[in-house]
Design a protein around this motif. Sequence first.
Motif, short mmCIF file in Angstrom:
data_model
loop_
_atom_site.label_atom_id
_atom_site.label_comp_id
_atom_site.label_asym_id
_atom_site.label_seq_id
_atom_site.Cartn_x
_atom_site.Cartn_y
_atom_site.Cartn_z
N PRO A 302 0.45 -0.77 -0.23
CA PRO A 302 0.27 -0.06 0.03
C PRO A 302 0.89 1.45 -0.43
CG PRO A 302 0.41 -1.06 2.15
CD PRO A 302 0.97 -1.86 1.65
N LEU A 303 1.35 2.10 -1.31
CA LEU A 303 2.12 3.15 -1.49
C LEU A 303 1.81 3.78 -2.17
CD1 LEU A 303 5.22 2.78 -0.64
CD2 LEU A 303 5.37 1.87 -2.76
N ILE A 354 12.22 4.76 -7.82
CA ILE A 354 11.96 2.78 -8.36
C ILE A 354 12.65 2.41 -6.97
CG2 ILE A 354 12.18 0.57 -9.48
CD1 ILE A 354 10.79 2.26 -12.03
N GLU A 355 13.82 3.01 -7.20
CA GLU A 355 14.75 2.23 -6.16
C GLU A 355 14.05 2.88 -4.27
OE1 GLU A 355 18.33 3.58 -7.62
OE2 GLU A 355 18.68 4.12 -5.66
N GLU A 356 13.84 3.87 -4.46
CA GLU A 356 13.19 4.08 -3.10
C GLU A 356 11.96 3.09 -2.40
OE1 GLU A 356 14.68 6.26 -0.94
OE2 GLU A 356 15.75 6.27 -2.60
N ALA A 357 11.38 2.37 -3.63
CA ALA A 357 9.55 2.57 -3.26
C ALA A 357 10.53 0.76 -2.80
CB ALA A 357 9.03 2.35 -5.08
N MET A 358 11.18 0.35 -3.39
CA MET A 358 11.64 -0.87 -3.00
C MET A 358 12.23 -1.11 -1.74
SD MET A 358 11.32 -2.82 -6.07
CE MET A 358 12.78 -3.34 -7.16
N LYS A 359 12.99 -0.55 -1.75
CA LYS A 359 13.59 -0.43 0.10
C LYS A 359 12.02 -0.04 0.29
CE LYS A 359 17.65 2.55 -0.83
NZ LYS A 359 17.84 3.99 -0.62
N ILE A 360 11.52 0.73 0.67
CA ILE A 360 9.87 1.30 1.97
C ILE A 360 9.10 -0.09 1.48
CG2 ILE A 360 7.89 2.24 1.64
CD1 ILE A 360 8.91 4.87 0.45
N ALA A 361 9.20 -0.22 0.42
CA ALA A 361 8.18 -1.89 0.58
C ALA A 361 8.96 -3.40 1.46
CB ALA A 361 8.15 -2.48 -0.57
#
Length: 371
Positions: A302-303, A354-361
């Motif tokens: 849920p981003l 995309i990089e940051e989203a992966m980290k948050i996920a």
Amino acid sequence: GVPEVPVRPIAERRESRRIQVGPVPVGGGAPVSVQSMTTTRTSDIGATLQQIAELTASGCQIVRVACPTQDDADALPVIAKKSRIPVIADIHFQPKYVFAAIEAGCAAVRVNPGNIKKFDDQVKEIAKAAKDHGTPIRIGVNAGSLDRRLLQKYGKATPEALAESALWEASLFEEHDFRDIKISVKHNDPVVMVEAYRQLAAQCDYPLHLGVTEAGPAFQGTIKSAVAFGALLSQGIGDTIRVSLSAPPVEEIKVGIQILESLNLRRRGLEIVSCPSCGRAQVDVYKLAEEVTAGLTGMDVPLRVAVMGCVVNGPGEAREADLGVASGNGKGQIFVKGEVIKTVPESKIVETLIEEAMKIAEQMEKDGASG
Ligand code: SF4
């Protein structure tokens, strides 16, 4: 392993009795489920199971298959057994297929009382067979095939006529002590449809299956369904939905899920909050939003990701999101949880997001797994 985000749904749900469509509960406070219908010949078992698998992968929870011929009825046992989601047989005209579908182990049977001649006489046997097998029945009234008596009484398929038809059929089942029922009263006009469901909701406690029938091609059908379901679900009415589109059934599922997420009736997945762009934009917002969407699609987290074209509303929206970018002067300010974490050249915006989203996920997965 992703943590549930507490959501406040649009409204308190109407109290309805619960039925079980295979493993999927419908009504009685169960989450609103999303369904679709196959477009293959049901007798073509391979093609039908293939389409059901595609629907399952796209998030479909219940699938309906048409059963107009004996060959289709003969295919039901294998389809019901091999499908990973509950299968509902859709029967018009022939009561004998109702019995076949129940015998075949279908999770439910949809009947259209307006189309099944001599239906009333057979309700007793249908109720008995359905009860013996624990098979719920959907009474699916359709404006296009309204019972002739009601058509005469009301002149056309009014909301009153649709609701009365459904309740009349339900009463026939009730006489045989059968209440394992859900109801639909579909019409192609959202205004008539909404009113029909409202009347029905006030007069019974059966779970309701929402649908705007013959809603049209994807664009029109999506809007008609979203508006009608939104009007009803915002009053707590509706327990399962089917978006009807003249488009591949997987599209119906995507639209249905998006409607439920928009109303907070389902945890939101990835949400791209992108601005419409305007004369102030300092970047191609459409392209950027599309690239970010493409890059993040498939992440089951849920981003909220904000993609803003300039620094006017940009930082504000980007701050509200988990992650965002506000563009300006050939650069992008990247926000994570309200803080600018870096400024990157325009060419690096997508990959950085995309990089940051992966980290948050990853972090969310970890928190979910440990919590
Ligand atoms: Fe226009 Fe900027 Fe608002 Fe986007 S964020 S619509 S570019 S003012």
